[in-house]
Design an enzyme around this catalytic site. Structure first.
Site, PDB file in Angstrom:
ATOM      1  N   THR A 197       0.838  -1.209   0.000  1.00 54.88           N
ATOM      2  CA  THR A 197       0.000   0.000   0.000  1.00 54.88           C
ATOM      3  C   THR A 197       0.875   1.262   0.000  1.00 54.88           C
ATOM      4  O   THR A 197       0.582   2.233  -0.699  1.00 54.88           O
ATOM      5  CB  THR A 197      -0.904   0.009   1.258  1.00 54.88           C
ATOM      6  OG1 THR A 197      -1.606  -1.224   1.288  1.00 54.88           O
ATOM      7  CG2 THR A 197      -1.884   1.147   1.241  1.00 54.88           C
ATOM      8  N   HIS A 210       2.128   1.881  -3.442  1.00 56.11           N
ATOM      9  CA  HIS A 210       1.094   2.524  -4.288  1.00 56.11           C
ATOM     10  C   HIS A 210       1.076   4.030  -4.048  1.00 56.11           C
ATOM     11  O   HIS A 210       1.009   4.820  -4.984  1.00 56.11           O
ATOM     12  CB  HIS A 210      -0.300   1.975  -3.953  1.00 56.11           C
ATOM     13  CG  HIS A 210      -0.551   0.599  -4.481  1.00 56.11           C
ATOM     14  ND1 HIS A 210      -0.578   0.317  -5.821  1.00 56.11           N
ATOM     15  CD2 HIS A 210      -0.794  -0.575  -3.849  1.00 56.11           C
ATOM     16  CE1 HIS A 210      -0.823  -0.966  -5.993  1.00 56.11           C
ATOM     17  NE2 HIS A 210      -0.953  -1.543  -4.808  1.00 56.11           N
TER      18      HIS A 210
END
Ligand SMILES: [Zn+2]
Ligand SMILES: [Zn+2]
Length: 379
Positions: free
Chosen positions: A44, A47
């Site tokens: 995450t 990202h």
């Protein structure tokens, strides 16, 4: 107590993040302030670092600047006036799913899929900093025997543990196909091995990770990007023709889903953890699920807090050794090196741990050297 701290901050909606001096967070009455000992890079975070369409949509420009990071281990240095569960001096990690405590899921033991979930480091400032503020409701007190570089990865290790054990924990003496070779899949191999799964098929792409998978206990490494072996047939041939009792999808690719449902035996459990790269994604619904009598189990987070108790026991007892999966340690200010190695393809890293404090970094490095020499001696 100083007033300023160093942190990795996403300031602009472009790739990268900045190393900035920012104010130490002020805590709300229900929060604690944690001095970070170790924090680890999650997919995450990558990202958000890259600022891809997902993070643009999920976080958006208006919520910047934001401190990255959500996997953490640290010491409570200040507690808000309403805090009861933890106290100053406690060595904690944090569940990243912050539930509302009011919705149907929260009221029926499924807080991890709360309807009003906010996520640490995504919906609020995170832990890539010297200090971070966290609600006491998601604090988890660690066993002191678990070193910070291990305690920080309990969150992804919890995903792996919940995925492996499922809702019924019925894994002992069963076989399991784990599709994917990213860190959570590698953790899953270790958990499966320790919890008594007797035959583990690991489907992956990268030599570096497949080697870690072998060290974690995979019995049958199968390459997803090679055509010399028919993977579905191979699993059938090594399960008396029945197929895998349990399939964990941790890749989410069309190939993984197609082969995963084919490998699954009738009446088996298919655990869906990988986020599908195309959505909606086609699957063979009739043959893969209906006629197979398959159970499909989606995993989002960790069971609160059952999974955390199990993860703590697995690590503190020494039964589960995750050393092979923790491949890189850096001081926090060298976060760019950590992100670079995470984004490298073919993969040359699994889990990357960062240390805001040079002293903690030095201690972790020394433990690493000790482990390497003792494993070399073991041969
Ligand atoms: Zn994570
Ligand atoms: Zn809720």
């Amino acid at each position: 107590m100083p007033e300023k701290m160093q942190a990795v901050v996403k300031t602009n909606p472009v790739p990268g993040a900045e190393w900035l001096s920012v104010g130490i967070p002020r805590i709300a009455p229900d929060q604690v302030l944690v001095k970070v000992k170790a924090t680890s890079i999650c997919g995450t975070d990558v990202h958000i670092y890259k600022w891809d369409p997902w993070s643009e949509g999920r976080i958006g420009k208006k919520n910047l600047p934001q401190i990255l990071g959500h996997e953490v281990a640290g010491e409570v240095v200040e507690a808000g006036s309403q805090v009861k569960k933890v106290k100053v001096g406690d060595y904690i990690s944090a569940e990243t799913h912050i539930p509302c405590h009011r919705c149907i899921q929260c009221l029926t033991g499924q807080e991890h899929i709360c309807a009003n979930l906010s996520i640490l480091g995504v919906d609020c400032n995170g832990a890539f900093a010297e200090y971070f503020a966290v609600p006491e409701s998601v604090c988890w007190v660690n066993d002191e025997a678990i070193s910070p570089e291990f305690a920080t990865v309990q969150e992804p290790l919890g995903n792996a543990t919940y995925a492996v054990l499922g809702e019924d924990y019925d894994v002992a003496g069963r076989n399991m196909a784990i599709i994917g070779d990213a860190p959570i899949a590698l953790f899953a191999v270790g958990v499966a091995r320790v919890c008594g799964v007797t035959s583990i098929f690991l489907v992956g792409k990268y030599d570096f990770n497949m080697d870690i998978g072998r060290r974690m206990g995979a019995d049958h490494p199968l390459y997803a990007n090679r055509e010399d072996v028919n993977r579905v047939q191979y699993v059938m041939d090594h399960t008396y023709g029945y197929g895998a009792d349990i399939v964990l999808d941790m890749a989410g690719s069309p190939q993984a889903l197609d082969e995963g449902f084919k490998m699954l035996r009738k009446g088996g459990r298919f655990t869906a953890f990988g986020v599908a790269s195309v959505s909606p994604t086609p699957i063979d619904y009739n043959n893969g699920i209906v006629f197979k009598g398959a159970q499909v189990h989606g995993i989002n987070g960790r069971k609160m807090y059952d999974t955390w108790f199990r993860v703590r026991n697995l690590l503190a007892s020494g039964r589960l050794d995750i050393t092979p999966v923790i491949t890189h340690l850096y001081p926090l200010e060298e976060y760019e090196k950590g992100f670079a190695v995470m984004m490298q393809r073919p993969r040359t890293s699994a889990k990357v741990v960062l240390f805001p404090d040079r002293g903690e970094y030095g201690k972790a490095k020394a433990r690493r050297v000790k482990e390497k020499t003792s494993s070399a001696r073991r041969g």
